[in-house]
Enzyme design. Structure first.
Site, short mmCIF file in Angstrom:
data_model
loop_
_atom_site.label_atom_id
_atom_site.label_comp_id
_atom_site.label_asym_id
_atom_site.label_seq_id
_atom_site.Cartn_x
_atom_site.Cartn_y
_atom_site.Cartn_z
CG HIS A 1 -2.00 -0.88 1.18
ND1 HIS A 1 -3.12 -0.77 0.23
CD2 HIS A 1 -2.16 -2.23 1.39
CE1 HIS A 1 -4.10 -1.93 0.31
NE2 HIS A 1 -3.50 -2.67 1.20
CG ASP B 1 -0.57 -5.15 -8.60
OD1 ASP B 1 0.03 -5.09 -7.81
OD2 ASP B 1 -1.69 -5.24 -8.54
C1 GLA Z 1 -3.01 -3.96 -5.12
C2 GLA Z 1 -2.58 -2.77 -5.95
C3 GLA Z 1 -1.44 -2.16 -5.88
C4 GLA Z 1 -0.90 -2.12 -4.56
C5 GLA Z 1 -1.48 -3.17 -3.70
C6 GLA Z 1 -1.01 -2.89 -2.11
O1 GLA Z 1 -2.53 -5.04 -5.54
O2 GLA Z 1 -3.49 -3.13 -7.15
O3 GLA Z 1 -1.19 -1.24 -6.70
O4 GLA Z 1 -1.56 -0.93 -4.14
O5 GLA Z 1 -2.77 -3.62 -3.82
O6 GLA Z 1 0.40 -2.92 -2.16
#
Ligand code: GLA
Length: 470
Positions: free
Chosen positions: A50, A202
């Site tokens: 996060h 991601d």
């Molecule tokens: C999700 C979001 C990412 C990131 C994570 C927490 O996977 O898509 O961008 O914020 O949560 O780290």
């Protein structure tokens, strides 16, 4: 001449059982043979939770599990989507009228995000259609980024199909690292059509991953640098089997909003132009101070009691109307309490943990596994207590993992369910897997229905690829 970049492989489909099966299923579904295949991997975030959407670096690896799509560009303007998993119904739409309904996180919308992202980025209209058969093996809603993998896969599918239509069926796309960065940025932006305000972790790792190495992903500008994980340890993923779809609830966007509000209040406290500031990292950059200083500033400027919208308006000297229209996102309009102190403390401390983790990997002292484990444990505690994105099952699972030999264990991904990641000394791996399997998944009351595989070792895999039949 067909160009082959680093992200293209010419393969004998018959030698790859999964590709071959997909080719046969495609043929029975659409009555034709795919022109190409694209895979995009899921990821496990080792540390840095996060904080990507706050502007801070994260440290994920791509996993072997991925989204794989068989594709045939067609002359009509229709996109036909099918999935090898019968839980996901067929879908078709006109390529020139992409509608993404934010109220329903249905599977095909993630494909449409990737498609629309490419379409809009290149200002294209009148795109030709395609037939696609999707085969995913990333457990859904488990924090391993199955949704972003589908968005990324669809983005690369669209770009490849587009390249083919421009070059009259030949393959002329050479995916350089610059293209991969651009694709990651397009897909991170386009996933927001679904309504969640994720950061870019991601999508970045899905495109920029390389086998054998973790990546430190930095933002603005986006770049990925290798981080060599210690050879004496294995990273193990365990699924809590609590499903959490971040697009189906407002938890995720509330945290994004709380971080944005905390950044604005901290900026105001420090007499910075707070209305220009959106992310906690920007406050630090503008002040030119350390993360430790930002933790102290947070303690001075914010209070642990939750803030009401009215109090935030008083601090920023704005009206409730301005707060709602200019700062809050659509699904955070009715939130009554914002925890700004706790969220900022988590973000600044987690950002510092990522840097310590990376430095330790580089320095590799004798007790590196133990030290990395401690940092991962601290990360979990901060996610649980300060960011409140854990759940009882995840807390229990990290305890079980530590009890059976993990040096450190933490939730990974958005949280509120999904998976944990643990660092386990290599020699303890077999007993660790067996004991966690028994303690968490074979509960005495027989109540759990474990997904398979629910606890497994992973290692850094490669990024998104286009497969062409040789
Ligand atoms: C999700 C979001 C990412 C990131 C994570 C927490 O996977 O898509 O961008 O914020 O949560 O780290």
């Amino acid at each position: 001449m067909a160009a082959e970049g680093p992200a293209t492989r010419r393969v004998q489909v018959a030698e790859y059982p999964r590709l071959l099966k997909l080719k046969e299923m495609f043929n029975s579904k659409f009555g034709s043979i795919p022109k190409f295949y694209v895979r995009a991997p899921g990821r496990v975030n080792i540390i840095g939770e996060h904080i990507d959407y706050c502007g801070y670096s994260v440290l994920p690896i791509a996993i072997e599990q991925d989204m794989l799509i068989a594709v045939e560009p067609v002359k009509t303007h229709t996109i036909q989507l099918a999935n090898t998993n019968s839980l996901y119904p067929d879908f078709s739409t006109s390529a020139n009228n992409i509608q993404i309904d934010k109220t329903k996180p249905v599977w095909h919308n993630y494909f449409l995000c990737g498609f629309k992202g490419i379409q809009e980025h290149f200002g294209l209209s009148n795109l030709t259609g395609m037939n696609c058969l999707v085969d995913g093996n990333i457990p859904p809603s488990s924090g391993l980024s199955s949704s972003s993998a589908l968005v990324c896969c669809a983005g690369l599918v669209t770009l490849t199909a587009l390249g083919m239509s421009l070059s009259k069926g030949r393959y002329e796309l050479e995916l350089t690292q610059r293209h991969q960065v651009e694709l990651a940025e397009i897909c991170a932006k386009s996933e927001r059509y679904i309504g969640t305000e994720g950061g870019g972790m991601d999508q970045s790792i899905s495109f920029l991953a390389e086998e054998g190495t973790a990546k430190l992903i930095e933002f603005s500008p986006l770049r990925a640098t290798d981080v060599k994980l210690p050879s004496g340890a294995v990273f193990v993923i365990a699924n809590s089997c609590v499903e959490m779809n971040k697009a189906a609830t407002s938890y995720f966007n509330i945290r994004v909003t709380e971080c944005r509000l905390a950044a604005k209040l901290l900026a105001k406290y420090k007499n910075l132009p707070w209305d220009e500031v959106l992310r906690l990292e920007e406050v630090q950059a503008r002040l030119g101070v350390s993360l430790e200083d930002m933790l102290l500033t947070t303690e001075d400027a914010l209070h642990p009691e939750p803030y009401s919208p009215e109090e935030i308006c008083r601090c920023l000297e704005i009206s409730l109307e301005q707060l709602r229209t200019q700062i809050l996102s659509p699904n955070t309009q009715d939130v009554l309490h914002f925890k700004l102190y706790q969220r900022a403390k988590h973000v600044y401390s987690e950002a510092a943990r990522v840097l310590r983790f990376k430095n330790l990997c580089e320095e590799a002292p004798d007790n590196v596994v133990q030290l990395l484990g401690e940092i991962m444990n601290q990360s979990h505690a901060s996610c649980r207590d300060m960011y409140e994105c854990s759940c009882p099952e995840l807390d229990w699972l990290v305890d079980v993992c530590r009890q059976f030999g993990a040096e450190g264990s933490r939730l990974t991904g958005a949280g509120w369910g999904g998976c944990t990641v643990s660092i386990v000394p290599a020699d303890k791996l077999p007993s660790f897997l067996a004991n966690v399997q028994e303690a968490y998944y074979q509960r005495s009351d027989g109540s759990s229905v474990p997904q398979t595989p629910s606890v497994f070792a992973t290692k850094p895999g490669g990024g998104a690829l286009v497969f062409l039949e040789a």
